[in-house]
Design an enzyme around this catalytic site. Structure first.
Site, PDB file in Angstrom:
ATOM      1  N   ASP A 291       0.855  -1.191   0.000  1.00 46.24           N
ATOM      2  CA  ASP A 291       0.000   0.000   0.000  1.00 46.24           C
ATOM      3  C   ASP A 291       0.894   1.244   0.000  1.00 46.24           C
ATOM      4  OD1 ASP A 291      -2.276   1.636   0.187  1.00 46.24           O
ATOM      5  OD2 ASP A 291      -2.132   1.710   2.367  1.00 46.24           O
TER       6      ASP A 291
ATOM      7  N   GLU B 215      -2.978  -1.842  -4.536  1.00 44.02           N
ATOM      8  CA  GLU B 215      -4.296  -1.253  -4.714  1.00 44.02           C
ATOM      9  C   GLU B 215      -4.290  -0.334  -5.930  1.00 44.02           C
ATOM     10  OE1 GLU B 215      -6.697   1.839  -2.058  1.00 44.02           O
ATOM     11  OE2 GLU B 215      -6.262   0.008  -0.954  1.00 44.02           O
TER      12      GLU B 215
ATOM     13  N   ASP C 267      -1.830   1.293   7.514  1.00 40.99           N
ATOM     14  CA  ASP C 267      -1.198   1.090   6.203  1.00 40.99           C
ATOM     15  C   ASP C 267      -0.808  -0.370   5.986  1.00 40.99           C
ATOM     16  OD1 ASP C 267      -0.851   4.018   5.247  1.00 40.99           O
ATOM     17  OD2 ASP C 267      -0.097   3.994   7.295  1.00 40.99           O
TER      18      ASP C 267
END
Lengths: 181, 181
Positions: B7, B67, B139
């Site tokens: 991420d 992502e 995160d």
């Protein structure tokens, strides 16, 4: 002092290497790194990393210069440009290079005398300044222009110091140029 | 199959590693890489490269998941995020990893059952799914969630193939999962 200019782009990244010695600018090398088509993004970005590492290894510059991004574009294109720019900066960081940034306007102003010069005009002046036989491709010309701007910024700093003060302050200033940010 | 979720963020990048074996998901590792403060951008980005290379070296994943960026933010923040994302992707590319991308909505949907779950809800479900003792930092939780989503996407593909066809088509599908993009 050997200066590497980089112009990262979403498809093509230009680079240009010049030497500044006794106030003279000497062309060393320039070129472009093109993303290999039809490859996954991670491999394309790694290709850029490898190519720039090769440039750093081959020419061992003392400082690097990257154009500041004036983000007028869409968030999508800013993201794509950012991805290439991040890889280029990390590669410069891996070589421990001090990196200076100048706005496109400041670079054009230094190279052509006008902050709104066209890409063709920048390329022509880069060609003339470095006494190249052929006008470089636009991305490489922009990278060389950034390097030229940095060489002149150093000279201007020295001149400014000279105007303001003694020879001593002029000498004191010199080492800072290499790590100006 | 060992799955690495990443991420990337403009200040902190999360990572999470899980194993999928016989339909079970097993937690391997997770953590965050924080940009060192007050360093030039090129060195901060290189720090991220080094840290992710260490994660790749330590855990040797088979696939990576990132992502998809839904760019609703400003061009300026898209550029800054893009710089970190580019470095992360190039590091994955350097390890030759196939990289899958899923939307935040698809990841939340898989992990929590709802595409609009809060960050806390995602972190709690990641904690429960992987039987962690403590809820990971946001995160790292998002990175683990991406890895979990990929593990489930693989299973769903297999199930789909099973419903549509013979055992043979199911077996044929299997190798593709690792390089789904």
């Amino acid at each position: 002092m050997r200066i590497l200019g980089i112009d990262p782009g979403s498809n093509v990244t230009g680079y240009g290497v010049i030497d500044r010695a006794s106030g003279q600018l000497v062309h060393v090398a320039h070129g472009t790194v093109r993303f290999p088509p039809r490859q996954p993004l991670a491999l394309r970005l790694h290709h850029l990393w490898i190519a720039l590492s090769d440039v750093l290894e081959a020419h061992r510059p003392d400082v690097a210069v990257v154009e500041q991004v004036f983000v007028a574009a869409s968030p999508r294109s800013a993201l794509v440009l950012g991805q290439a720019r991040g890889v280029a900066l990390a590669a410069l960081g891996s070589a421990g290079l001090p990196v200076s940034e100048y706005s496109a306007t400041a670079i054009k102003q230094t190279v052509t005398g006008g902050g709104r010069a066209s890409k063709q005009q920048v390329a022509r002046m880069v060609c003339r300044t470095l006494a190249l036989e052929r006008t470089p491709a636009s991305d490489a010309a922009d990278a060389l222009a950034a390097a030229i701007a940095h060489a002149h910024a150093g000279k201007l700093t020295l001149m400014g110091a000279g105007r303001r003060g003694s020879r001593r302050s002029l000498r004191d200033l010199a080492p800072r140029q290499g790590s100006a940010r």
